[in-house]
Write an enzyme that holds these catalytic residues in place. Structure first.
Site, short mmCIF file in Angstrom:
data_model
loop_
_atom_site.label_atom_id
_atom_site.label_comp_id
_atom_site.label_asym_id
_atom_site.label_seq_id
_atom_site.Cartn_x
_atom_site.Cartn_y
_atom_site.Cartn_z
N SER A 1 -12.47 -90.65 46.51
CA SER A 1 -11.67 -90.55 45.28
C SER A 1 -11.40 -89.09 44.95
CB SER A 1 -12.38 -91.24 44.11
OG SER A 1 -13.43 -90.43 43.63
N GLY A 2 -10.65 -88.88 43.90
CA GLY A 2 -10.46 -87.55 43.34
C GLY A 2 -9.86 -86.53 44.29
N GLY B 1 -24.81 -75.56 64.31
CA GLY B 1 -24.70 -75.21 65.73
C GLY B 1 -23.33 -75.61 66.27
N ILE C 1 -15.23 -84.37 55.58
CA ILE C 1 -15.20 -84.13 54.13
C ILE C 1 -16.08 -85.15 53.42
CG2 ILE C 1 -12.93 -85.30 54.04
CD1 ILE C 1 -12.42 -83.52 51.50
N THR C 2 -17.00 -84.67 52.61
CA THR C 2 -17.89 -85.58 51.88
C THR C 2 -17.21 -85.99 50.57
OG1 THR C 2 -19.07 -83.85 50.64
CG2 THR C 2 -19.92 -84.38 52.83
N GLY C 3 -17.47 -87.23 50.15
CA GLY C 3 -16.90 -87.70 48.89
C GLY C 3 -15.39 -87.76 48.93
N TYR D 1 -25.90 -80.36 35.90
CA TYR D 1 -24.66 -80.18 36.67
C TYR D 1 -24.38 -78.69 36.88
CZ TYR D 1 -19.71 -80.35 37.91
OH TYR D 1 -18.50 -80.19 38.55
N1 NAP Z 1 -12.75 -82.95 38.16
C1 NAP Z 1 -12.98 -81.73 37.76
O1 NAP Z 1 -12.46 -81.27 36.74
C2 NAP Z 1 -13.91 -80.85 38.55
C3 NAP Z 1 -14.13 -79.55 38.08
C4 NAP Z 1 -14.98 -78.72 38.78
C5 NAP Z 1 -15.57 -79.17 39.95
N2 NAP Z 1 -15.36 -80.44 40.40
C6 NAP Z 1 -16.04 -80.85 41.63
O2 NAP Z 1 -15.12 -81.48 42.50
C7 NAP Z 1 -15.85 -82.34 43.39
C8 NAP Z 1 -15.10 -83.66 43.50
O3 NAP Z 1 -15.12 -84.31 42.27
P1 NAP Z 1 -13.90 -85.14 41.66
O4 NAP Z 1 -13.53 -84.50 40.39
O5 NAP Z 1 -12.89 -85.38 42.68
O6 NAP Z 1 -14.66 -86.48 41.23
P2 NAP Z 1 -14.65 -87.98 41.83
O7 NAP Z 1 -13.28 -88.53 41.81
O8 NAP Z 1 -15.72 -88.67 41.10
O9 NAP Z 1 -15.06 -87.75 43.36
C9 NAP Z 1 -16.38 -87.48 43.71
C10 NAP Z 1 -16.61 -87.98 45.12
O10 NAP Z 1 -17.98 -87.73 45.47
C11 NAP Z 1 -18.53 -88.95 45.91
N3 NAP Z 1 -19.98 -89.01 45.71
C12 NAP Z 1 -20.67 -88.97 44.57
N4 NAP Z 1 -21.99 -89.09 44.83
C13 NAP Z 1 -22.12 -89.21 46.17
C14 NAP Z 1 -23.21 -89.38 47.05
N5 NAP Z 1 -24.48 -89.47 46.61
N6 NAP Z 1 -22.97 -89.48 48.37
C15 NAP Z 1 -21.71 -89.40 48.86
N7 NAP Z 1 -20.64 -89.25 48.08
C16 NAP Z 1 -20.84 -89.16 46.74
C17 NAP Z 1 -17.81 -90.02 45.14
O11 NAP Z 1 -18.00 -91.28 45.75
P3 NAP Z 1 -17.68 -92.66 44.99
O12 NAP Z 1 -16.20 -92.86 45.12
O13 NAP Z 1 -18.48 -93.65 45.75
O14 NAP Z 1 -18.12 -92.49 43.57
C18 NAP Z 1 -16.40 -89.49 45.23
O15 NAP Z 1 -15.84 -89.76 46.48
C19 NAP Z 1 -17.25 -82.45 42.83
O16 NAP Z 1 -18.13 -81.66 43.60
C20 NAP Z 1 -17.12 -81.89 41.42
O17 NAP Z 1 -18.32 -81.31 40.97
C21 NAP Z 1 -14.54 -81.29 39.72
#
Ligand code: NAP
Ligand code: NAG
Length: 333
Positions: free
Chosen positions: A55-56, A167, A50-52, A210
């Site tokens: 947090s969140g 693959g 899982i990437t990222g 975005y």
């Molecule tokens: N929150 C919402 O309401 C919402 C709504 C629609 C979609 N989403 C989507 O949900 C996904 C997760 O977001 P979230 O809301 O959980 O936000 P978040 O808490 O900011 O989590 C984002 C994660 O992505 C990581 N990340 C950012 N840039 C990266 C990079 N260049 N390489 C590797 N990891 C990277 C962050 O790492 P760091 O901890 O180092 O920053 C963090 O672990 C995203 O794709 C977002 O677009 C969120």
């Protein structure tokens, strides 16, 4: 206190009360749509990337999948932060297998390093979750490889990662690919397929960058599921809904986004709630064979008509191949 002041105070109080009532009712309406994943499937013996996950919603999805017994590889850009989360998850779930690997999705060199090391070490990959993401930066920004930062982080890095690991995913099938997109893709009306890096036109703004990147996420799934017909690799996109996470607060210089983040604190889901659709797509038997669908609140829904545009999806795929300079040995279609 003069009469004027007193009247002003009453008016302000009344306005605050109306705003409060509005927020509470918005919250109640919104919370009615939240659904929890009902699958209880075990994930023992399964390998999840899982990437990222630092947090969140990524972190919460990692936590639940670890609790169900999976070996979760948290692919993150900030190692100290991610290691702390991994420790927390291990303690919290009793599953020792959570591990952190360095991956910066905005940097194609980092993606190749992570993916190739993974292929060298690992025998299987059951679930690939493409979750890392950023809101668009206040000003147009480029990566070291001259790619627009939002597109590179949210789409291109994930595109490359999936290609290199495909693959192994096929070899490990039944397996699943899960792309965290967003309902914001609906607002991406004019994706310029010939200028994905936003080099030849003014930067409309962070929201457009975005929204476009999230449209790319879904078009990517559309084309990938086309290539995966006849295989036992599921491949779907999702919107987590509105979730209270760090994402709104990380972008420098965007007051409006921070205000929206505060609003999200009042009405949005918790990260654990927001992770449910990821968990559903990763575990549920119901969706084991699903391909090219878009989910929200653990149910398939319709996405923007543009996302079903086969021609556009194919064009985006080819452009993305060029942009990441995909090598023949990295193709596993
Ligand atoms: N929150 C919402 O309401 C919402 C709504 C629609 C979609 N989403 C989507 O949900 C996904 C997760 O977001 P979230 O809301 O959980 O936000 P978040 O808490 O900011 O989590 C984002 C994660 O992505 C990581 N990340 C950012 N840039 C990266 C990079 N260049 N390489 C590797 N990891 C990277 C962050 O790492 P760091 O901890 O180092 O920053 C963090 O672990 C995203 O794709 C977002 O677009 C969120
Ligand atoms: C991007 O999507 C958001 C919804 O998440 C919307 O409010 C905003 O207007 C959109 N912006 C652009 C420029 O498309």
């Amino acid at each position: 206190m003069t009469v004027t002041w007193r009247i002003l105070l009453y008016v302000a109080g009344a306005l605050a009360a109306v705003a409060g009532i509005y927020l509470m009712s918005a919250r109640r309406r919104f919370r009615k749509s939240i659904k929890w994943c009902t699958s209880k499937a075990s994930m023992k013996g399964k390998v999840v990337v899982i990437t990222g996950a630092s947090s969140g919603i990524g972190k919460e999805a990692a936590r639940v999948l670890a609790r169900r017994g999976a070996r979760v590889v948290m692919a993150c850009r900030n190692l100290p932060k991610a290691n702390k989360m991994a420790e927390e998850i291990k303690k919290n779930t009793g599953n020792d297998l959570a591990e952190v690997q360095l991956l910066d999705t905005s940097d194609m060199i980092s993606v190749r390093k992570f993916a190739n090391a993974f292929l060298e070490k690992e025998k299987r990959l059951d679930v690939l979750i493409l979750n890392a993401g950023i809101a668009g930066p206040a000003r147009l920004s480029f990566t070291g490889q001259a790619q627009e930062l939002t597109l590179a982080t949210n789409h291109l890095g994930h595109f490359l990662l999936t290609n290199i690991l495909l693959g192994l995913l096929k070899k490990s099938s039944p397996s699943r690919i899960i792309v965290v997109a967003s309902s914001a893709h609906c607002f991406a009306k004019d994706l310029d397929i010939n200028d994905l890096n936003n080099k030849n036109r003014p930067y409309v703004g962070p929201n457009e960058a975005y929204n476009n990147s999230k449209l790319c996420n879904i078009l990517f799934v559309e084309q990938l599921s086309h290539y995966l017909q006849g295989t036992d690799v599921a491949c779907n996109a999702l919107s987590p809904g509105l979730v209270d996470t760090e994402i709104f607060f990380k972008t420098e210089g965007l007051m409006s986004l921070k205000l929206f983040g505060l609003f999200t604190k009042l009405v949005g889901q918790t990260a654990a709630e927001g992770a449910q659709t990821i968990i559903h797509l990763a575990t549920s038997e119901e969706v084991a064979g699903a391909k090219g669908e878009f989910f929200r609140y653990c149910e398939p829904i319709v996405s923007l008509p543009t996302t079903y545009d086969q021609g556009l999806a194919k064009k985006l795929w080819e452009k993305s191949e060029d942009m990441v300079d995909l090598k023949p040995e990295e193709k596993h279609l």
